[in-house]
Motif scaffolding. Structure first.
Motif, short mmCIF file in Angstrom:
data_model
loop_
_atom_site.label_atom_id
_atom_site.label_comp_id
_atom_site.label_asym_id
_atom_site.label_seq_id
_atom_site.Cartn_x
_atom_site.Cartn_y
_atom_site.Cartn_z
N ALA A 111 33.25 64.58 15.10
CA ALA A 111 34.46 63.94 15.60
C ALA A 111 35.68 64.46 14.86
CB ALA A 111 34.34 62.42 15.43
N ARG A 112 35.56 64.67 13.57
CA ARG A 112 36.70 65.17 12.81
C ARG A 112 37.06 66.58 13.27
NH1 ARG A 112 35.54 65.15 6.85
NH2 ARG A 112 37.76 65.49 6.63
N LEU B 9 35.24 57.29 10.76
CA LEU B 9 35.61 58.65 11.16
C LEU B 9 35.29 59.63 10.04
CD1 LEU B 9 37.08 60.47 13.24
CD2 LEU B 9 39.20 59.97 12.04
N ALA B 10 35.51 59.19 8.79
CA ALA B 10 35.29 60.08 7.67
C ALA B 10 33.84 60.54 7.60
CB ALA B 10 35.67 59.37 6.37
N GLN B 11 32.93 59.75 8.15
CA GLN B 11 31.51 60.11 8.10
C GLN B 11 31.09 60.92 9.32
OE1 GLN B 11 29.79 59.45 5.47
NE2 GLN B 11 31.32 58.14 4.49
N ALA B 12 31.96 61.10 10.28
CA ALA B 12 31.58 61.76 11.53
C ALA B 12 32.17 63.17 11.56
CB ALA B 12 32.06 60.94 12.71
N ALA C 137 42.17 63.87 10.55
CA ALA C 137 41.04 64.78 10.74
C ALA C 137 40.74 65.52 9.44
CB ALA C 137 41.35 65.77 11.85
N ALA C 138 41.80 65.87 8.69
CA ALA C 138 41.62 66.78 7.58
C ALA C 138 41.48 66.08 6.25
CB ALA C 138 42.81 67.73 7.53
#
Lengths: 518, 650
Positions: B280-281, B274-277, B325-326
């Motif tokens: 999506a974030r 997720l951290a790379q997307a 997300a943040a």
């Protein structure tokens, strides 16, 4: 008497070739039932009108035969069990050669004979007849079946094939009813016809190859010569037609429904399963040497095999769709399933042979379960035959789940629908060799037959699952309204439980069954 | 191995309870004792677990193109989550023996709770997307059963259906995302999936190295859609308040530890990808920001305090997810390499999904406390509407204190567990804001939410403790509470609730000291920023002051919402919007059904007619079953076959 014929065949062979090596242990699959048949007659002479000793001797003989075939089926080296070998013959020709496939078929047909025997033993109380003769005939038929699968010489092959069939005629007729006589007559006429055709085929075969052995060398030599090849093609086709009777392939199927319906149900089960497995083994023995042939490829054989297979599947399925009688359904479904058994052979590859055997065994297991259920369901009053009618089976899965459940499983296996994964895998395995051989039209037609087949079996499954019709009116007794009673005898119980367990286990891990065959 | 034990034992308890449901005594002993044992087990595991470990318990399945390792795993944060799940489940089981004492379907309820808990354990400890999916689906199914427990009530049935349909719709995304992630690497194991998808995509003049960013964003957005549905985030938010139709202990379970929190656990597991997307974030950040503010607003204006708690759950879960997300993007540093550009140095590096999981932990503690406390208050008052609950707290000191502690934690007052966790989330968002991404948006939304949360928490306490003017007119009594009030007052007496009291005391104590998780270093967090703590305290003061100011002349919520109470109760018309959305879909379905029955079925029916006809004709040909017919067939067949042979030879 028939058992004696079988034995004398074996001894005659011994006498002919003097130095033929005989390993009695390896002959056990055929020898044990044959000797068992003799023993039963002996026991009957000593203790007449007893049933249990006969049953025990018969069951033990069949089990011993199956145990004798085990090493061949499970041998890790995948080498055939050889005996009756001629010392100086071409490529050490052996008259008895049971490869892993053949041994598996032997186990299957001996087990199926045992199941038929158990089902028959349930009916001994109600039906007239001599128990010893019943057991001896079944054992003789099993001995013939086990022998024909492994026979690699046309004479033995022919005699063993007839030995597998003729006792069954007697079993059908022995009940003495008018219907049974009709069925027996039909079966006998068929057998005579097929025997005639087979004899002609045998003659042509010997003419083409100059050799009565079914060895690959002789066939390859004959195939290289155009003149001999032509005769050989006609010979194999004639023999195939002769076997078509035994397998009830269309158009040689007409005997099947009347015989199944008129004879006692356990004998129909025997005809539908053990006899079919024997015929498949006989066909494999003939057709296996054609697997590697090229230049020219035996197109005619592939075409005829494929055409008869597809014809049987379509005709059998379409008529089965109309059946309102469980045994008639099973008869027509036998015709359709025979098409499925023969279908992968059209590929003329060893993979096709394996697929055929796998399908035949799957079909036999499901068929036996279905027949076992049919023997258990009775109707109180009503017309004769009403106990097999659609109405008698309405709601059976709800009122008698221990009988209705296995029947549903068996029908699902025949239809090839999950959760009976086994049936599905069998159908996929049967179609795959065709695709590998490039026989697309056959595969497409087979798929159409699958779709039609689903309608056939699901129709019955729906009836089995439906709410019993008279439940509301029959408040007093649970089954009084339907007039259906279910009596599972000890033999039927054994067949039902073992067969169902087999189907369930093989559906969970189908690779085990197919691992045995690969 | 304790992870496996938790799952299996919990499922077994469920099955055994279901089998022994005829003997209520057995169930009453077994369900609380079993869940209590599990809580102890999970507590031990939490203290014992050090390094992450993988547990292989089932033989893995190789489907050719797809490999299913079916592994479980655990780590310090996961063991902590597992403990809190077990704790809440035990609390709910013990509490239900009192709360559902006269319910004839209590055994089924207890079994469902046990199964539900097993599914949550599975999701927490799964290291395989396939197992995650199993747990996810079982939870969806159990929540349907729990919400619809009082199935004689039309409103309960509707709420259960709504929850099921809405989450099911969102699950389409979840399943597609899982399938996408798994098939692209040929395995459902988290390790393998993350090995590919957590790889950063580095582009230069010659092209890009690393996984396809579009695919990564697509798959993760699909999973996020599923998470938003299960966690009742915008636009799927409206099912959760309706789910209040279930028994209060069920609400405690669904809200505190299981269903709505499951998404956080799953996304935390996938965090490296997720951290790379980026996209999506952003999707997650926007959805959670909108949700937390909207839900907090709605909570303020609810006429029913149980629904207030429901909306607060929506808001608090949004806070958890927003931390994911943040959070700042951490690039793993290889030894010897210089630190990546743009990453703040220092201990903040390790902040990643810890804040989200920590807030899950603290929310589980205080939200279960709040629900069980309001269950007690509701029984005393005969309902959970603000009007009925007015002053209910003055009749039970324990209930009032428990409710107060829960509310303090909910508001995020420092030194109780909610304070610590909310601080961590705000800190995380601040760290992330300096990196771009949705961090700044989330931070702003968080600050607004802190004010609103403080204010509705104050309102809730003012209502139950009757610190407001009793002479103020009673407004907007929820009509739906009528039937419930009757049943409650008839069947439940507030006495004989020793077990329930013990549960409340335990949860209250844990809510007070739950911040010790920081000291135990369960979530990999390092300290808190004093500046942000100070700012938060100020904001809480503003919110509380607002509520006090409004509360001088009656229920602050009623004053706040004014005549629009019905609008607030209806979640700003989300239900109507759902219906409006469903209408064109239903029409489309009718068209498809028409095409199916009238056009496509035509061919099928044609095939059936042909087969039937063929059957009839062939059957007629065989009807006589005479030997002669068979003979003719044989002759013809033989001739045909031989003809083939002869012609082939020529």
């Amino acid at each position: 008497m028939t058992a004696l014929t079988g034995l004398s065949t074996l001894s005659a062979l011994t006498a002919q070739s003097g130095a033929v090596s005989i390993d009695a242990l390896r002959l056990l699959p055929a020898l044990a039932p044959a000797l068992g048949a003799l023993l039963v007659l002996l026991v009957d002479a000593l203790a007449p009108r007893r049933t249990l000793p006969h049953l025990v001797v018969g069951a033990l003989a069949l089990l011993m035969g199956a145990a004798g075939a085990m090493p061949g089926a499970l041998s890790p080296a995948r080498e055939p069990v050889l005996t009756l070998c001629l010392p100086g013959g071409p490529d050490g020709a052996c008259l008895w050669s049971a490869g892993p496939l053949d041994s598996t078929l032997q186990i299957g047909l001996l087990a199926a004979s045992l199941a038929a025997l158990l089902l028959l033993s349930d009916q001994w109380r109600d039906l007239p007849g001599d128990r010893a003769v019943d057991v001896a005939l079944i054992l003789a038929s099993a001995a013939g079946g086990a022998a024909v699968v492994a026979a690699r010489e046309l004479g033995t092959w022919l005699v063993a094939l007839e030995l597998a069939t003729l006792p069954v005629i007697a079993l059908v007729v022995l009940r003495g009813t008018r219907r049974a006589a009709h069925g027996g007559l039909t079966l006998m006429m068929t057998s005579l016809l097929s025997f005639a055709v087979l004899v002609v085929g045998t003659g042509l075969w010997v003419m083409a190859t100059g050799d009565a052995s079914l060895s690959g060398t002789a066939i390859r030599t004959a195939w290289a010569q155009p003149d001999q090849r032509a005769v050989l093609v006609v010979a194999i086709l004639t023999l195939f037609v002769g076997l078509g009777f035994k397998l009830s392939l269309v158009p040689f199927h007409a005997w099947t429904p009347p015989t199944f319906v008129s004879g006692p149900l356990p004998i129909s089960a025997l005809l539908a399963t053990a006899s079919k497995l024997a015929a498949v083994g006989a066909l494999l023995a003939l057709i296996a040497p054609f697997a590697g042939l090229a230049d020219p490829h035996p197109h005619a054989l592939a075409f005829v095999v494929g055409a008869l297979a597809i014809g049987s599947m379509l005709v059998g399925t379409v008529v089965a769709f109309r059946a309102t009688d469980l045994v008639r359904l099973l008869a027509w479904s036998t015709i359709a399933q025979a098409g499925w058994v023969v279908l992968p052979l059209a590929a003329l590859t060893t993979v096709g042979h394996r697929a055929s055997v796998a399908y035949a065994l799957t079909y036999a297991a499901a068929g036996l379960v279905a027949f076992a259920v049919a023997t258990a369901v009775r109707t109180a009053g009503g017309e004769p035959g009403s106990e097999r009618g659609l109405a008698a089976y309405r709601g059976l899965a709800r009122s008698h789940p221990h009988v209705g459940g296995p029947l549903i499983l068996a029908l699902l296996t025949l239809a090839g629908l999950p959760p009976a994964i086994l049936g599905l895998v069998a159908k996929v395995v049967a179609i795959r060799p065709l695709l590998a051989a490039g026989l697309w039209p056959l595969a497409v037609l087979a798929v159409i037959a699958v779709v039609l087949g689903i309608a056939v079996y699901v129709r019955w499954i729906a009836v089995l699952l439906a709410a019993p019709e008279h439940r509301t009116t029959a408040a007093s007794g649970n089954n009084a309204g339907t007039g259906v009673e279910v009596q599972v005898g000890p033999g039927a119980l054994a067949v039902l439980s073992l067969g169902t367990a087999l189907l369930v286990v093989a559906s969970v891990v189908p690779q085990v069954l197919y691992g045995l065959l690969s | 191995m304790s992870a496996l034990l938790l799952i299996v034992v919990s499922a077994v308890i469920g099955v055994v309870v279901l089998l022994t449901r005829r003997w209520a005594v057995v169930v009453r002993a077994l369900a609380p004792a079993g869940s209590g044992f599990l809580a102890l087990l999970a507590g031990g595991a939490m203290l014992r677990t050090q390094a992450p470990e993988t547990i292989s318990w089932l033989p893995s399945i190789d489907l050719g193109g797809l490999f299913l390792p079916l592994d479980l795993g655990t780590s310090r944060p996961l063991a902590a989550i597992s403990f809190v799940v077990a704790l809440v489940s035990a609390a709910v089981q013990i509490y239900s023996t009192w709360y559902l004492r006269d319910d004839e379907r209590y055994p089924v309820f207890a079994a469902t709770v046990a199964l539900f808990t097993a599914a949550m354990f599975l999701v927490v400890h799964s290291r395989d997307l396939a197992l995650t999916l199993v747990g996810w689906e079982v939870m969806g199914w159990c929540s349907y059963l729990l919400i619809g427990h009082w199935s004689r009530k039309e409103s309960a049935r509707r709420a259960a259906h709504k929850a099921f349909l809405v989450t099911r719709l969102a699950d389409v995304g979840f399943v597609l995302g899982v399938v996408g992630l798994a098939t692209s690497v040929g395995s459902t194991g988290y390790a393998v999936v993350l090995r590919l998808w957590a790889e950063p995509t580095v582009c230069d003049a010659y092209g890009c190295v690393g996984p396809n960013p579009v695919l990564r964003n697509t798959f993760l957005v699909l999973i996020i859609v599923g998470v938003l549905g299960k966690s009742a985030q915008v636009p799927f938010q409206d099912w959760l308040p309706d789910a209040m139709e279930g028994p209060t202990p069920a609400s405690a379970l669904i809200h505190a530890a299981t269903m709505v929190a499951a998404g956080t656990v799953v996304l935390a597991g996938l965090y490296p990808a997720l951290a790379q997307a980026e996209v999506a974030r952003w999707v997650l950040g926007i959805a959670t920001s909108v949700t937390m503010v909207l839900a907090a607003l709605l909570a303020m204006g609810q006429s029913d305090l149980k629904r207030l708690l429901a909306w607060s759950t929506v808001s608090q879960v949004a806070i958890m997810l927003s931390a994911l997300a943040a959070a700042p993007v951490i690039l793993e540093q290889q030894p010897g390499e210089p630190p990546a550009v743009g990453v703040p140095p220092g201990p903040a590096l390790a902040i990643v999904p810890g804040a989200a999981l920590f807030h899950l932990w603290s929310h589980a503690l205080f939200k279960s406390l709040l629900f069980l406390a309001i269950g007690l208050l509701g029984v005393i008052a005969g309902g959970t509407t603000a009007a009925l609950l007015r002053g209910a707290g003055m009749r039970t000191r324990l209930g009032r204190s428990a409710f107060l502690i829960g509310l303090l934690s909910l508001a995020g007052v420092p030194l109780v567990v909610g304070g610590f966790s909310k601080e961590s989330v705000i800190d995380t968002a601040y760290q992330g804001a300096s990196q771009g991404g949705p961090g700044l948006l989330v931070l702003l939304a968080l600050l607004v939410t802190v004010v609103l949360t403080a204010s509705y928490s104050t309102r809730a306490y003012l209502v139950i403790a009757e610190l407001i003017d009793v002479t103020a007119p009673v407004e907007a009594v929820g009509e739906m509470s009528e039937s419930r009030r009757q049943r409650r007052s008839e069947s439940l007496d507030p006495d004989g609730r020793g077990a329930a009291n013990a549960v409340l005391v335990t949860l209250a104590v844990l809510t007070l000291i739950g911040g010790l998780a920081l000291a135990l270093d369960l979530f990999d967090l390092h300290g808190l920023s004093w500046v942000w703590t100070l700012i938060t305290v100020l904001l809480i003061g503003v919110g509380a002051g607002l509520a006090f100011a409004l509360g001088r002349a009656g229920d602050p919520g009623v004053r706040f919402a004014g005549r629009r109470v019905a609008l607030f109760d209806g979640g700003f018309g989300a239900d109507t919007a759902y219906r409006a959305l469903a209408k064109p879909v239903v029409h489309l379905a009718r068209i498809v059904a028409f095409v199916d029955t009238e056009v496509i079925d035509g061919y099928v029916r044609g095939a059936a007619v042909t087969a039937r006809l063929g059957g009839a004709v062939t059957e007629r040909a065989h009807r006589a079953e005479r030997l002669r017919t068979g003979g003719w067939l044989v002759v013809l067949g033989l001739v045909a076959v031989l003809a083939v042979g002869v012609f082939a030879w020529r």
